[in-house]
Design an enzyme around this catalytic site. Structure first.
Site, mmCIF file in Angstrom:
data_model
loop_
_atom_site.group_PDB
_atom_site.id
_atom_site.type_symbol
_atom_site.label_atom_id
_atom_site.label_comp_id
_atom_site.label_asym_id
_atom_site.label_seq_id
_atom_site.Cartn_x
_atom_site.Cartn_y
_atom_site.Cartn_z
ATOM 1 N N HIS A 63 0.767 -1.166 0.004
ATOM 2 C CA HIS A 63 0.015 0.119 -0.001
ATOM 3 C C HIS A 63 0.845 1.160 0.141
ATOM 4 O O HIS A 63 2.129 1.162 0.141
ATOM 5 C CB HIS A 63 -1.118 -0.301 1.111
ATOM 6 C CG HIS A 63 -0.261 0.100 2.522
ATOM 7 N ND1 HIS A 63 0.567 -0.693 3.056
ATOM 8 C CD2 HIS A 63 -0.573 0.841 3.583
ATOM 9 C CE1 HIS A 63 1.015 -0.430 4.142
ATOM 10 N NE2 HIS A 63 0.378 0.430 4.662
ATOM 11 N N HIS A 65 1.291 4.077 1.945
ATOM 12 C CA HIS A 65 1.637 4.805 3.135
ATOM 13 C C HIS A 65 2.977 4.966 2.834
ATOM 14 O O HIS A 65 3.927 4.097 2.634
ATOM 15 C CB HIS A 65 1.231 4.139 4.422
ATOM 16 C CG HIS A 65 -0.136 4.482 4.785
ATOM 17 N ND1 HIS A 65 -0.838 3.386 5.874
ATOM 18 C CD2 HIS A 65 -0.900 5.496 4.485
ATOM 19 C CE1 HIS A 65 -1.966 4.254 5.865
ATOM 20 N NE2 HIS A 65 -2.157 5.165 5.276
ATOM 21 N N ASP A 67 5.720 4.851 4.839
ATOM 22 C CA ASP A 67 6.831 3.874 5.355
ATOM 23 C C ASP A 67 6.806 2.495 4.944
ATOM 24 O O ASP A 67 7.564 1.457 4.897
ATOM 25 C CB ASP A 67 6.525 3.408 6.855
ATOM 26 C CG ASP A 67 4.995 3.104 7.292
ATOM 27 O OD1 ASP A 67 4.170 3.479 6.619
ATOM 28 O OD2 ASP A 67 4.855 1.867 8.171
ATOM 29 N N HIS A 68 6.186 2.421 3.629
ATOM 30 C CA HIS A 68 5.983 1.012 2.636
ATOM 31 C C HIS A 68 6.643 1.385 1.135
ATOM 32 O O HIS A 68 6.718 0.577 0.693
ATOM 33 C CB HIS A 68 4.640 0.523 2.719
ATOM 34 C CG HIS A 68 4.335 0.173 4.032
ATOM 35 N ND1 HIS A 68 4.301 -1.402 4.159
ATOM 36 C CD2 HIS A 68 3.816 0.603 5.041
ATOM 37 C CE1 HIS A 68 3.968 -1.485 5.532
ATOM 38 N NE2 HIS A 68 3.688 -0.291 6.324
ATOM 39 N N HIS A 143 -7.233 -1.951 5.715
ATOM 40 C CA HIS A 143 -6.618 -0.800 6.106
ATOM 41 C C HIS A 143 -7.007 0.393 6.028
ATOM 42 O O HIS A 143 -7.977 0.559 5.293
ATOM 43 C CB HIS A 143 -4.957 -1.055 5.742
ATOM 44 C CG HIS A 143 -4.237 -0.227 6.572
ATOM 45 N ND1 HIS A 143 -4.207 -0.109 7.872
ATOM 46 C CD2 HIS A 143 -3.041 0.639 6.176
ATOM 47 C CE1 HIS A 143 -3.185 0.763 8.356
ATOM 48 N NE2 HIS A 143 -2.300 1.161 7.163
ATOM 49 N N ASP A 178 -0.305 -3.674 5.700
ATOM 50 C CA ASP A 178 -0.769 -3.515 7.081
ATOM 51 C C ASP A 178 -2.308 -3.839 7.000
ATOM 52 O O ASP A 178 -3.067 -3.902 6.147
ATOM 53 C CB ASP A 178 -0.712 -1.924 7.524
ATOM 54 C CG ASP A 178 0.557 -1.493 7.735
ATOM 55 O OD1 ASP A 178 1.626 -2.245 7.572
ATOM 56 O OD2 ASP A 178 0.699 -0.414 7.843
ATOM 57 N N HIS A 236 6.278 -4.992 12.084
ATOM 58 C CA HIS A 236 5.652 -3.728 11.894
ATOM 59 C C HIS A 236 5.219 -3.338 13.195
ATOM 60 O O HIS A 236 4.002 -2.745 13.787
ATOM 61 C CB HIS A 236 4.384 -4.006 11.139
ATOM 62 C CG HIS A 236 4.023 -2.621 10.550
ATOM 63 N ND1 HIS A 236 2.770 -1.771 11.127
ATOM 64 C CD2 HIS A 236 4.153 -1.965 9.474
ATOM 65 C CE1 HIS A 236 2.645 -0.642 10.369
ATOM 66 N NE2 HIS A 236 3.454 -0.565 9.486
#
Lengths: 269, 269
Positions: A63, A65, A67-68, A143, A178, A236
């Site tokens: 996804h 976000h 941090d990914h 998510h 996530d 995570h």
């Protein structure tokens, strides 16, 4: 039979800590390497660990976000400096290509390899990659933005007396991050050999799971148990919890064969 | 008098290595902190080191090569998660704001603080920041894209008997990266207390300086000597050279008071 492994590059959540960096891991199966998620610093950790990037076949982004995926432009830039020539396939939500375009136009003119984006629909369970040796399927997750996990299924074939090939191994690895806990996830990954499942919170912070759409260690373990997984890797981790042994303890109460996704370590699949 | 310091977050060049990450450093002067350059991973290292971001006043970007700015989106995102409220001022070439806009629009809607870009002209020597306690000037450099260094001049004032203020200290710190060797640089930073100068190559690789527009350790030392600097910190080391002692040895032959920009270390200004 070739070895299968997963190498953890980052197993933190959105806020980096002294012990965790943003998400990223290398899955090696059938002599190919795949990167799942590419948070900031992932390519730096790869370089520090001496991970060979020449076998890196493609990148799967769960996804969008930060941090990914914030580490993607650095990865592409570094692969260019290393004179990569084979195309790099990136499987992600369609918005990623739009976001990356101005940066690729600015930084990657005359790049030595092609970057090929494949738009995936995280809401649908489907095979997004398939070759002679393995398949990769999406696992729809729940998510705050469209998110999917990835199920890797090896198809190791051997020639039998008749001359035909039969599938003799079907190692399977599932990545679920996530996501909020959902009983549906286990149904989609039944009998998986190794499950990586997000475990953002301990029971102490369970009230945060609903608004942030994350899981506890115990919920990750419940999914592993329901899926009849052989092994669970949890990661995570929230910056709110310093003591990772607490995640492990809570998960192992439900699913004993749980391990911590320790960064820079490699686990067998 | 307040202490002045520089903390090295990354002192590698474009290609990360097992010992070096992309460029970034925190300059602390007059109770304020400034970030110079923000390569990938800089905010992660800050978090790992426990650097307090609440005093981070602004960011100065020397040029737009990826190893000097790919970490900016992650930094801004993290400052948002830490509920920063004071504006963040970013001084950089005008193209950076254009590049960052789609990412800020996608990721930073409803950010708790304002991000204010200040377009600088790297070709011109001028004061770009000034307050009661210090000034920051650009130092035009010679690199493959428009690039400037930054000269920090402290203006520590004390009240004298008459009631007036006089300037009693003028500590100065100069950051010069990335650049080809030029005699002009020394003229612009005469008498500086501490000079950070790029030192991408050792003498063995001097032939690479011209096409890549970088300097050797010896050239960095020559600039320090010509500038009558008190101390030289060398960094921005090429991935081609493993042995950093070699950089130090070559620089010290010309300018003995040279030190290595070791990552995660803090040096007094």
């Amino acid at each position: 039979m070739n070895k299968g492994s997963v190498t953890i590059l980052g197993s933190g959540s959105a806020l980096p800590t002294y012990q965790n960096s943003p998400s990223g891991q290398i899955v090696s199966l059938c002599d190919k390497s795949f990167l799942i998620d590419c948070g900031e610093g992932v390519q730096i950790t790869m370089r520090q660990m001496g991970v060979h990037t020449s076998r890196l076949y493609s990148v799967f982004i769960s996804h969008l976000h930060g941090d990914h995926c914030f580490g993607l432009i650095g990865l592409i830039s570094t692969l260019g400096m290393l004179h990569r020539t084979q195309p790099l396939h990136i499987y992600a939500h369609a918005d990623l290509e739009k976001l990356m375009k101005p940066w690729l136009d600015y930084y990657c003119q005359g790049l030595s390899f092609e970057v090929i984006f494949h738009a995936i629909n995280p809401r649908k369970q489907e095979v997004i990659f398939e070759d002679r040796t393995l398949t990769v399927e999406t696992i729809p997750l729940t998510h705050s933005v469209p998110t999917c996990g990835f199920l890797f299924t090896e198809r190791h074939r051997e020639r039998i007396m008749s001359g035909d090939f039969v599938v003799v191994s079907q190692r399977r690895y599932a990545y679920c991050s996530d996501t909020r806990y959902s009983t549906k996830t286990a149904d989609l990954i039944k009998g998986v050999d190794v499950l990586y499942h997000e475990s953002t919170y301990t029971e102490e912070h369970i009230a945060r799971c609903q608004p942030t759409m994350h899981s506890t260690a115990k919920q990750a373990a419940q999914t592993a148990q329901d899926a009849l997984a052989k092994k669970l890797i949890i990661g995570h981790f929230s910056a709110r919890v310093d003591d990772h042994e607490q995640f492990l303890k809570e998960a192992q109460e439900v699913f004993p064969n749980t391990i911590i996704a320790k960064e820079r370590e490699t686990f067998e699949i």
